[in-house]
Design an enzyme around this catalytic site. Sequence first.
Site, short mmCIF file in Angstrom:
data_model
loop_
_atom_site.label_atom_id
_atom_site.label_comp_id
_atom_site.label_asym_id
_atom_site.label_seq_id
_atom_site.Cartn_x
_atom_site.Cartn_y
_atom_site.Cartn_z
N SER A 69 0.74 -1.19 0.04
CA SER A 69 0.04 0.13 0.02
C SER A 69 0.80 1.18 -0.14
O SER A 69 1.58 1.37 -0.81
CB SER A 69 -0.91 -0.10 1.05
OG SER A 69 -1.96 0.99 1.10
N ASP A 281 -3.04 6.52 -3.08
CA ASP A 281 -1.92 5.84 -2.41
C ASP A 281 -1.38 4.80 -3.20
O ASP A 281 -1.77 4.69 -4.36
CB ASP A 281 -2.07 5.52 -0.73
CG ASP A 281 -3.16 4.15 -1.12
OD1 ASP A 281 -3.73 4.04 -1.85
OD2 ASP A 281 -2.94 3.24 0.09
N ASP A 285 -6.16 2.28 -2.80
CA ASP A 285 -7.47 2.25 -2.01
C ASP A 285 -7.63 3.22 -1.20
O ASP A 285 -8.67 3.24 -0.33
CB ASP A 285 -7.31 0.91 -1.09
CG ASP A 285 -6.15 0.73 -0.17
OD1 ASP A 285 -5.44 1.72 -0.13
OD2 ASP A 285 -6.26 -0.14 0.72
N ALA A 376 -10.30 9.22 8.26
CA ALA A 376 -9.71 10.64 7.94
C ALA A 376 -8.47 10.30 6.76
O ALA A 376 -8.39 11.43 5.97
CB ALA A 376 -8.99 11.32 9.07
N ASN A 377 -7.71 9.23 6.81
CA ASN A 377 -6.74 9.08 5.81
C ASN A 377 -7.24 8.74 4.50
O ASN A 377 -6.44 8.64 3.39
CB ASN A 377 -5.70 8.05 6.40
CG ASN A 377 -6.45 6.53 6.32
OD1 ASN A 377 -7.51 6.31 5.24
ND2 ASN A 377 -6.02 5.67 6.95
N GLY A 505 -0.55 -0.15 16.85
CA GLY A 505 -0.94 -1.55 16.82
C GLY A 505 0.46 -2.34 16.41
O GLY A 505 0.57 -3.55 16.30
N THR A 506 1.47 -1.72 15.98
CA THR A 506 2.65 -2.22 15.54
C THR A 506 3.90 -2.01 16.18
O THR A 506 4.89 -2.71 16.08
CB THR A 506 3.06 -1.94 14.08
OG1 THR A 506 3.03 -0.31 13.85
CG2 THR A 506 1.75 -2.08 13.29
#
Length: 549
Positions: A69, A281, A285, A376-377, A505-506
């Site tokens: 992505s 992007d 997507d 929002a992205n 999360g990462t």
Amino acid sequence: MQFAEMDFEAITNYSKLHAKPPGVFLQYGTAGFRTKAENLDHTMFCMGLLAVLRSKQTKATIGVMVTASHNPEEDNGVKLIDPLGEMLAPTWEDHATRLVNAEERELQHVLTDICKKEDVTLQQEAFIVIGRDTRPSSKKLSQSVTDGISVLGGQYHDYGLVTTPQLHYMVRCRNTDGIYGTATVQGYYEKLSNAFVELTKETNHQSRSRTALKIDCANGIGALKLKEMEPYLPKYFVMHRYNVGSKGKLNHLCGADFVKVHQKFPVGLEMKPGERCCSFDGDADRIVYFCEDAAECLCLLDGDKIATLISTFLKELLDKAGQTLTLAVIQTAYANGSSTRYLKETVKVPVHCVKTGVKHLHHKAQEFDIGVYFEANGHGTVVFSKAAEEKIRNQAKEEKDPQKREAAKMLENTIDLINQAVGDAISDMLVVEAILALKDFTIQEWDALYVDLPNRQLKVKVADRRVIDTTDAERRAVTPPGLQERIDRLTKQFQLARAFVRPSGTEDVVRVYAEANTQENADRLAHEVSLAVYHLAGGVGEPPTTEVR
């Protein structure tokens, strides 16, 4: 169930050709697996194996998309696509993590265990569709996927270079007997372009909103697919593609993520004040719109602005058609407070907040007749329930009142223009362009629907991100003790202020979001909250400074 049907000797031999890199642990998340491309050969092989098991269990076509992505070009990744074009079921995310991290000697046990737990019938046929983005590493990695599929006796079709949303579309088409559309790239172009033409044919093609659209393609797959799609689109829709991959690197200083996060214009795109532009992007997507204002500054129209435009349009059409279907907008805590207020108070559409992550938004949106969701992205779409779709299509055919019938037809064309499976930059772009043309809106008039509250996002490094636990769709911190009370006290010092923190999360960082009536106040609030996180949640390194950029 006969496990002898899995040829473990062949699996072991193939696995040796795709050896597991030492010391690499990967977790399957919302974006699937992502890391440096050179560490992914083994992962791709395992995802081929898992896709076959998932296909056998669901008795349906499963998708495997090779992409990272909006990540840098040297990264890559993979995600599995479930039968209706949706994201992989959470239990299978756990299976994916376990399988990819299993040592070679454990592979047989893990595969057997998945089959037992998920009641996989090994005699069942399996069919997989594969797609990939334009990264230099993607072709070779997709071949590792096919090795995994073949060794378990699965059949596959390789679509080659496609956008991520196009592969989601293919999976949904194949599992709905063509009701959703024809499972080819041409079928995708024809479905979307036909709906776009039908929706916009009555508009004034010389109007102010009909100026050319400039598209930053992030040097990714979107450039290729837009070029292919151009002949299908009407001549009155004029688009100019930039960052098409001939010079720049994928996602480098361009693309939707760069524009949104850095609030800067992408390189490689010349623009004048007032011109309408958008950025995709790397795998197309996500989409954000932007223009240059009179002061030559970036004016960003992100996922919140897109969701507001689409839901306002749908609400107006539902009212004109006399339909009483439930319509709701789903947001995360990152949605700008102004958008939430505008939707609730002006458009009068219910707004629901869920945890960050597309799967949470998509799941909540399915609770309504029509659910609009955007992060929002710029990642988002609209989902229609089966009953809502049937009602709208029937009214478009049978309604006697001409005005109501026209509104129903427009709703029907909007349904066909939207990729309900997943956020899709091409589809979302055409929806926005159709609405702007129908309303005869310039990008400035769209932006003026409401004014975003100034906001700031920061990151704080901590020893262990798990010390932060949240509730209320991540808007309030439960632990560590005293942190939420501190945030509440800080927020009360500023007007129209709001702030929240959530663990990444990462990585071991805590993300801070703050908004207030002025940029200076939003910056101050974000800084004070980040200091509170540093002191109460085990910050590491130097304390956050007041330098916010």
